[in-house]
Scaffold this motif. Structure first.
Motif, PDB file in Angstrom:
ATOM      1  N   ILE A  26       0.811  -1.223   0.000  1.00 44.04           N
ATOM      2  CA  ILE A  26       0.000   0.000   0.000  1.00 44.04           C
ATOM      3  C   ILE A  26       0.847   1.277   0.000  1.00 44.04           C
ATOM      4  O   ILE A  26       0.466   2.265  -0.657  1.00 44.04           O
ATOM      5  CB  ILE A  26      -0.997  -0.039   1.173  1.00 44.04           C
ATOM      6  N   PRO A  27       2.019   1.331   0.665  1.00 41.71           N
ATOM      7  CA  PRO A  27       2.826   2.561   0.594  1.00 41.71           C
ATOM      8  C   PRO A  27       3.278   2.935  -0.812  1.00 41.71           C
ATOM      9  O   PRO A  27       3.674   4.081  -1.047  1.00 41.71           O
ATOM     10  CB  PRO A  27       4.024   2.238   1.494  1.00 41.71           C
ATOM     11  N   LYS A  40       2.027   5.674  -6.894  1.00 41.49           N
ATOM     12  CA  LYS A  40       3.355   6.256  -7.063  1.00 41.49           C
ATOM     13  C   LYS A  40       4.078   5.644  -8.266  1.00 41.49           C
ATOM     14  O   LYS A  40       3.841   4.493  -8.645  1.00 41.49           O
ATOM     15  CB  LYS A  40       4.198   6.043  -5.801  1.00 41.49           C
ATOM     16  N   THR A  41       4.971   6.432  -8.855  1.00 39.65           N
ATOM     17  CA  THR A  41       5.925   5.895  -9.814  1.00 39.65           C
ATOM     18  C   THR A  41       6.954   5.093  -9.043  1.00 39.65           C
ATOM     19  O   THR A  41       7.477   5.545  -8.020  1.00 39.65           O
ATOM     20  CB  THR A  41       6.618   7.019 -10.596  1.00 39.65           C
ATOM     21  N   VAL A  42       7.238   3.881  -9.495  1.00 39.62           N
ATOM     22  CA  VAL A  42       8.211   3.026  -8.814  1.00 39.62           C
ATOM     23  C   VAL A  42       9.211   2.495  -9.830  1.00 39.62           C
ATOM     24  O   VAL A  42       8.918   2.392 -11.032  1.00 39.62           O
ATOM     25  CB  VAL A  42       7.528   1.853  -8.084  1.00 39.62           C
ATOM     26  N   THR A  43      10.380   2.171  -9.347  1.00 40.86           N
ATOM     27  CA  THR A  43      11.426   1.599 -10.197  1.00 40.86           C
ATOM     28  C   THR A  43      11.843   0.255  -9.630  1.00 40.86           C
ATOM     29  O   THR A  43      12.207   0.147  -8.458  1.00 40.86           O
ATOM     30  CB  THR A  43      12.636   2.532 -10.290  1.00 40.86           C
ATOM     31  N   MET A  44      11.768  -0.762 -10.469  1.00 43.19           N
ATOM     32  CA  MET A  44      12.218  -2.105 -10.122  1.00 43.19           C
ATOM     33  C   MET A  44      13.602  -2.294 -10.728  1.00 43.19           C
ATOM     34  O   MET A  44      13.808  -2.068 -11.921  1.00 43.19           O
ATOM     35  CB  MET A  44      11.244  -3.139 -10.681  1.00 43.19           C
ATOM     36  N   SER A  45      14.556  -2.685  -9.899  1.00 44.21           N
ATOM     37  CA  SER A  45      15.919  -2.893 -10.378  1.00 44.21           C
ATOM     38  C   SER A  45      16.430  -4.239  -9.891  1.00 44.21           C
ATOM     39  O   SER A  45      15.960  -4.779  -8.885  1.00 44.21           O
ATOM     40  CB  SER A  45      16.851  -1.769  -9.912  1.00 44.21           C
ATOM     41  N   SER A  83      10.680   1.167 -14.859  1.00 43.14           N
ATOM     42  CA  SER A  83       9.803   2.030 -14.065  1.00 43.14           C
ATOM     43  C   SER A  83       8.365   1.936 -14.543  1.00 43.14           C
ATOM     44  O   SER A  83       8.088   1.636 -15.710  1.00 43.14           O
ATOM     45  CB  SER A  83      10.266   3.493 -14.151  1.00 43.14           C
ATOM     46  N   GLY A  84       7.441   2.192 -13.633  1.00 45.67           N
ATOM     47  CA  GLY A  84       6.016   2.193 -13.950  1.00 45.67           C
ATOM     48  C   GLY A  84       5.255   2.882 -12.834  1.00 45.67           C
ATOM     49  O   GLY A  84       5.824   3.217 -11.782  1.00 45.67           O
ATOM     50  N   THR A  85       3.963   3.084 -13.049  1.00 48.57           N
ATOM     51  CA  THR A  85       3.118   3.753 -12.059  1.00 48.57           C
ATOM     52  C   THR A  85       2.121   2.761 -11.491  1.00 48.57           C
ATOM     53  O   THR A  85       1.368   2.125 -12.237  1.00 48.57           O
ATOM     54  CB  THR A  85       2.372   4.947 -12.680  1.00 48.57           C
ATOM     55  N   VAL A  86       2.110   2.637 -10.171  1.00 54.28           N
ATOM     56  CA  VAL A  86       1.183   1.751  -9.478  1.00 54.28           C
ATOM     57  C   VAL A  86      -0.138   2.486  -9.282  1.00 54.28           C
ATOM     58  O   VAL A  86      -0.157   3.650  -8.888  1.00 54.28           O
ATOM     59  CB  VAL A  86       1.759   1.314  -8.120  1.00 54.28           C
ATOM     60  N   ALA A  87      -1.249   1.810  -9.580  1.00 53.63           N
ATOM     61  CA  ALA A  87      -2.563   2.436  -9.433  1.00 53.63           C
ATOM     62  C   ALA A  87      -2.821   2.827  -7.983  1.00 53.63           C
ATOM     63  O   ALA A  87      -2.365   2.157  -7.044  1.00 53.63           O
ATOM     64  CB  ALA A  87      -3.654   1.487  -9.909  1.00 53.63           C
ATOM     65  N   ALA A  88      -3.574   3.908  -7.808  1.00 54.37           N
ATOM     66  CA  ALA A  88      -3.896   4.380  -6.460  1.00 54.37           C
ATOM     67  C   ALA A  88      -4.723   3.364  -5.682  1.00 54.37           C
ATOM     68  O   ALA A  88      -4.725   3.371  -4.442  1.00 54.37           O
ATOM     69  CB  ALA A  88      -4.638   5.712  -6.539  1.00 54.37           C
ATOM     70  N   LEU A 112      12.846  -2.449  -5.139  1.00 52.59           N
ATOM     71  CA  LEU A 112      11.806  -1.503  -5.546  1.00 52.59           C
ATOM     72  C   LEU A 112      12.053  -0.171  -4.859  1.00 52.59           C
ATOM     73  O   LEU A 112      12.231  -0.123  -3.642  1.00 52.59           O
ATOM     74  CB  LEU A 112      10.418  -2.017  -5.169  1.00 52.59           C
ATOM     75  N   ASP A 113      12.054   0.905  -5.656  1.00 52.64           N
ATOM     76  CA  ASP A 113      12.224   2.262  -5.129  1.00 52.64           C
ATOM     77  C   ASP A 113      11.068   3.133  -5.579  1.00 52.64           C
ATOM     78  O   ASP A 113      10.561   2.986  -6.705  1.00 52.64           O
ATOM     79  CB  ASP A 113      13.528   2.884  -5.642  1.00 52.64           C
ATOM     80  N   ILE A 114      10.650   4.043  -4.739  1.00 58.83           N
ATOM     81  CA  ILE A 114       9.692   5.065  -5.140  1.00 58.83           C
ATOM     82  C   ILE A 114      10.421   6.104  -5.985  1.00 58.83           C
ATOM     83  O   ILE A 114      11.499   6.575  -5.613  1.00 58.83           O
ATOM     84  CB  ILE A 114       9.032   5.719  -3.915  1.00 58.83           C
TER      85      ILE A 114
END
Length: 259
Positions: free
Chosen positions: A85-86, A90-95, A153-158, A188-190
């Protein structure tokens, strides 16, 4: 902190080599290939030039001579809702870091990369997500035999309440002696930038404790109190950490009498 538990594949409570067609391997990491002839194992990276001092990696290998290409090699970790949920809205980056064996057979050295979201509570993606969506959908990491860091990177739905990091590889032809990929340092980073790699906890003891929230082996059962009949006993099982659920499943592997 990094929500990916055991992201550097340090904790392997179930063992360090697996040939089953599906199940947990390294702690918190589930594999599914549906066919025999594939092996998942812990490997020492042995590379301090291309990796930030990460000791271990997971190797996903198609056994030499195997010709079955009907099922992909799948590796994933599903997060609890409290850890997902946090990241909602938000846009997040998976590395992650990855490399291929010399005979990696996937076309063009491809490793598929996904970040999957759902709107249920504490579901396992392997069973199914309510409202499944793909903030990172079918990303392609092109592997070589040298460790590289990949970022998507991608955007997680609210409305998202659960997340899964997911990798898949599609084999072709007959496997050679080194038809595998290795992965480690999953994060995973915001935001749209991958930060320097870090584990969930600052120490290996903390990482083990985070994994033991979901699974623990070797807990000692201590007899306490009186028997109620010739076959009923009361046992105290001292877990190392508090478990995710108040009613964990307990499997008795061996029995014995002491005293």
């Amino acid at each position: 902190s990094n929500p990916v538990i055991n992201s550097a594949f340090q904790v392997w409570q179930r063992g360090t080599s697996f040939t089953a067609t599906s199940g947990y391997t390294a702690d918190r990491w589930y594999v599914n290939h549906g066919v025999a002839g594939r092996t998942v194992s812990r490997q020492v990276t042995g590379d301090t030039t291309n990796l930030p001092f990460i000791q271990y990696a997971l190797r996903y290998q198609r056994d030499s001579g195997n010709t079955n290409t009907a099922n992909n090699s799948i590796l994933y970790q599903s997060f609890e809702s409290v850890n997902s949920i946090p990241l909602a809205g938000k846009t997040v980056t998976m590395s992650f870091y990855a490399r291929a064996g010399a005979n990696y057979s996937a076309a063009s050295g491809r490793l598929g990369v996904y970040l999957i979201s759902g709107t249920g509570t504490d579901q396992n993606y392997g069973v199914g997500y309510t409202g499944a969506a793909f903030p990172i959908n079918n990303g392609t990491a092109t592997l070589t035999t040298t460790w590289q860091r990949f970022t998507f990177s991608g955007t997680v739905a609210a409305t998202a309440t659960e997340l899964t990091t997911y990798f898949e590889s599609t084999p072709v032809g007959t496997a050679g002696a080194n038809d595998y990929f290795e992965v480690t340092g999953v994060q995973l980073d915001i935001g749209s930038v991958a930060l320097p790699f870090r584990t969930t906890a600052a120490t290996i003891q903390g990482e083990l404790a985070a994994a033991q929230r979901y699974y623990e082996t070797g807990a000692a059962a201590i007899w306490s109190g009186n028997t109620t009949s010739g076959s009923n006993y009361y046992l105290n099982v001292p877990f190392a950490v508090v478990k995710r659920t108040s009613t964990p499943t307990i499997t008795l592997v061996t029995t014995g009498v002491n005293g």
